[in-house]
Design a protein around this motif. Structure first.
Motif: not given
Lengths: 59, 394
Positions: A20, B165, B170-172, B268
């Motif tokens: 990120s 984030r 957890k967004t990756t 998600l």
């Protein structure tokens, strides 16, 4: 990281960066410290606008 | 400067505007911010929505933002064999409209404003911290930094969601779950049927598909999505090749290039935490099979807005309280996505030859009689291997 002029700031690189580190503004990209050279951002760019500094030195 | 509000929504796409609108309609004080100077532009989208979806959201189609009403779907195999489904033959769940997103997104934001939300454009969120029972977001507008203190923050900041984030979700997105997309809006496009959307499958778009979405007259969005794990070329390079070879675009010229990532791995798992919810592309609320996400984003926005407003009224913005939003999304959106994810895996497992033989078998089928048994009977005839692959998935 070199952000070439044809970058369109779509943010796909930021979405896949496992650490990120990439910040997308309306007309700029910011790479924060801590890159582990996974190169995922280079690979996903829809227009191949990203380049590693050392790659451009080699060529 | 410190601004206080009940709910802060970050990102004024369809998900964010819908969340802001419904939170405001349900009595909350709402601020909606967007980093761009123009909401809705540039588009990162093929602009298709289903009629049923809009109806479910009680949004009246407007001639200001509908460019084309569709009546069919044409699917093309790599060798050009087409299977054409239209409304006369079969009930099409995806029949719908092609929008002008730049106009549509603004109108959805205007609806949020009319419901009572305060909107700030060219305003970028740069950080988030937790303080007591609220979140404090740092933001920047025209060189000025300020803070917004909110009881609930709703992250609607697209697939690259940083807000999620910051809040600890957890967004990756993994590259194998991210369609890399490129699209031209073109004039001079000659489609087989200008009232149908067209999909092209196979190696023209490894890991995805190519599309032609008509926008009236000779105008169409011509684009494709690829998985970068399946090809060494970029989405843009694949697009150039597609446009060069596609019969419909031989005399077409681009007036716009759009690019972007489409998260197609399914919703998600965690959509909420204390004082925080995530919606839209940021939450991967995109149909994993079609890549379409406007309706699901707005539906999730509706649930988020309603649940958030209720939490404000009950003075309880805990994760447990906001979980109601996640449950409604799982029930009404997530379940279908899980089924569609399997169908996508199946489609992507097929070779060009298998796609050709399937299309040849189905091109003349009477679709009124279509059912699972009929589909399997036809599939056995054309490609036992394709059927075997299907069996493995279910």
């Amino acid at each position: 990281m070199i952000v070439n002029e044809w970058c369109m700031y779509c943010g796909e690189c930021a979405a896949v960066c496992p650490r990120s580190l990439i910040e997308v503004r309306e007309n700029s990209l910011i790479f924060n410290e801590g890159c582990k050279e996974c190169r995922i951002c280079l690979k996903v760019c829809p227009v191949q606008a990203l380049e590693k500094e050392e790659d451009s030195e080699l060529s | 400067m410190l601004i206080e509000t009940d709910i802060l929504v970050i990102g004024a796409g369809p998900a964010g505007s819908s969340a802001a609108k419904h939170a405001a309609l349900n009595g909350s004080e709402v601020i909606l911010i967007d980093k761009k100077s123009e909401i809705g532009a540039p588009k990162r989208c093929a602009e298709g929505v289903s009629k049923e979806g809009l109806k479910k959201l009680k949004i009246e189609p407007s001639s200001r933002w509908v460019t084309k009403e569709l009546s069919g779907v044409l699917m093309k195999a790599p060798n050009g064999t087409s299977v054409w489904l239209n409304e006369e033959k079969v009930k099409l769940p995806e029949a719908g409209y092609i929008l002008e997103r730049k106009v549509f997104d603004k109108h959805m934001a205007m609806d949020a404003a009319r419901a009572g939300a305060k909107i700030m454009v060219k305003t970028l969120a740069t950080g988030l911290e937790r303080k007591d029972d609220s979140l404090i977001v740092t933001a920047e507008t025209m060189g000025e930094e300020f803070k917004i203190k909110a009881k609930i923050v709703i992250g609607a900041d697209g697939p690259e969601s940083r807000v999620g984030r910051w809040a600890g979700l957890k967004t990756t997105i993994k590259p194998k779950n991210m369609e890399s997309c490129a699209q031209f809006e073109m004039a001079g496009v000659k489609m087989d049927d200008p009232d149908s959307i067209e999909f092209h499958f196979g190696s023209v778009a490894p890991g995805g598909y190519a599309w032609l979405f008509p926008k009236g007259d000779d105008i169409a969005n011509v684009g494709l999505g690829i998985l970068t794990t399946e090809t060494d070329k970029s989405a843009y390079q694949h697009l150039l090749e597609f446009v060069e070879n596609c019969p419909a675009t031989q005399n077409a010229q681009p007036v716009e290039l759009n690019i972007g990532g489409d998260p197609v791995g399914g919703m998600l798992k965690e959509l909420v935490t204390d004082n925080f919810m995530i919606v839209g592309d940021a939450a991967s609320q995109v149909n994993p099979l079609t890549g379409g996400g406007i309706i699901s984003a707005m539906e999730a926005g509706l649930y988020a807005g309603q649940v958030a407003a209720q939490a404000i009224r009950d003075d309880d913005c805990s994760k447990a309280k906001l979980k109601k939003y996640q449950e409604r999304c799982e029930e009404n959106i997530g379940k279908k996505f899980k089924r569609d994810l399997k169908v996508k895996e199946y489609l992507l497992s097929l070779s060009d030859e298998e796609l050709n033989s399937i299309a040849e078998a189905f091109q003349d089928i009477e679709l009124e009689n279509i059912n699972t048994a009929e589909l399997i009977k036809n599939l056995i005839k054309v490609s036992p291997k394709a059927l075997l692959k299907l069996g493995k998935l279910f």
